[in-house]
Write a protein that holds these residues in place. Sequence first.
Motif, PDB file in Angstrom:
ATOM      1  N   UNK A 172      40.248  34.497  31.798  1.00 31.46           N
ATOM      2  CA  UNK A 172      41.604  34.269  31.301  1.00 31.46           C
ATOM      3  C   UNK A 172      42.071  35.357  30.338  1.00 31.46           C
ATOM      4  N   UNK A 173      41.139  36.065  29.719  1.00 29.26           N
ATOM      5  CA  UNK A 173      41.484  36.983  28.634  1.00 29.26           C
ATOM      6  C   UNK A 173      42.499  38.061  29.025  1.00 29.26           C
ATOM      7  N   UNK A 174      42.317  38.798  30.134  1.00 30.84           N
ATOM      8  CA  UNK A 174      43.306  39.832  30.467  1.00 30.84           C
ATOM      9  C   UNK A 174      44.718  39.286  30.627  1.00 30.84           C
ATOM     10  N   UNK A 175      44.835  38.097  31.206  1.00 34.75           N
ATOM     11  CA  UNK A 175      46.161  37.499  31.382  1.00 34.75           C
ATOM     12  C   UNK A 175      46.775  37.101  30.051  1.00 34.75           C
ATOM     13  N   UNK A 176      45.960  36.548  29.164  1.00 35.59           N
ATOM     14  CA  UNK A 176      46.459  36.144  27.838  1.00 35.59           C
ATOM     15  C   UNK A 176      46.931  37.369  27.062  1.00 35.59           C
ATOM     16  N   UNK A 177      46.118  38.429  27.077  1.00 31.26           N
ATOM     17  CA  UNK A 177      46.483  39.642  26.349  1.00 31.26           C
ATOM     18  C   UNK A 177      47.742  40.264  26.948  1.00 31.26           C
ATOM     19  N   UNK A 178      47.788  40.377  28.274  1.00 30.89           N
ATOM     20  CA  UNK A 178      48.948  40.980  28.936  1.00 30.89           C
ATOM     21  C   UNK A 178      50.224  40.204  28.641  1.00 30.89           C
ATOM     22  N   UNK A 179      50.158  38.887  28.713  1.00 24.92           N
ATOM     23  CA  UNK A 179      51.355  38.081  28.447  1.00 24.92           C
ATOM     24  C   UNK A 179      51.762  38.139  26.985  1.00 24.92           C
TER      25      UNK A 179
END
Length: 238
Positions: free
Chosen positions: A155-162
């Motif tokens: 989930x981390x890349x999506x959380x950071x990107x958003x």
Amino acid sequence: MGQELGLRELKKHKTRQIISDTARELFARRGFENVSVAEIARAAEVSETTVFNYFPTKEDLVFYGLEAFEQQLLQAVRDRPPGEGILQAFGQFILQPRGLLAAADPASANALLSVSRTIAASPALAAREQQVLARYADSLAALLAEETGASPGDLTPSVVANTLIGFHRAVIDYVRQRIEADATDLPRLARSVQADGQKALELLAEGLADYGAGPPLASRPVRQFLDLGPPPARGTSS
């Protein structure tokens, strides 16, 4: 042959600009939903087919530069120096004045205000903008997952990107609010964007500064890590 190609490209650029300027002028006067592509074509003295050749959808007449912006954004993140975090590269790119905001003339200020009002008054354009930003977030998340070696489903890349695209969205809203309040001084607005944007980035940096930077870096002041320049002089952020 090269000269002929250059002239052809120049003519295409001129035609695209004429169509875009004509469309934006009509949208500003009557609203996006109340202007047809046929009317734009007539006013620009081209065929409807020509309009669609340059702008596949009506919304592209307003947002046609966003695909190039997306690629530039991803490139800025991808090409950051070794040891530099995602947040620093992203923040420097987003806060760099460009386009109409980088200009200092009244015509650019009026054009920026006009585009801002056109988008705010159109549900179709507002929806398209949200779609574009969501695409940015997906593209950035894919890049971050690749660079950090995230496992599938992490989930981390999506959380950071958003989070980062949310910052970008907030900067867009900030510019529109400020240009609506005062459209007479673009350089001052650009300084305010950088000064207030830096404050927001410093807050994010407490949790995101080392993300994507590789091995942990030595602890140092947030402003120094972000390398966003010295604190703004008093009075430049208003």
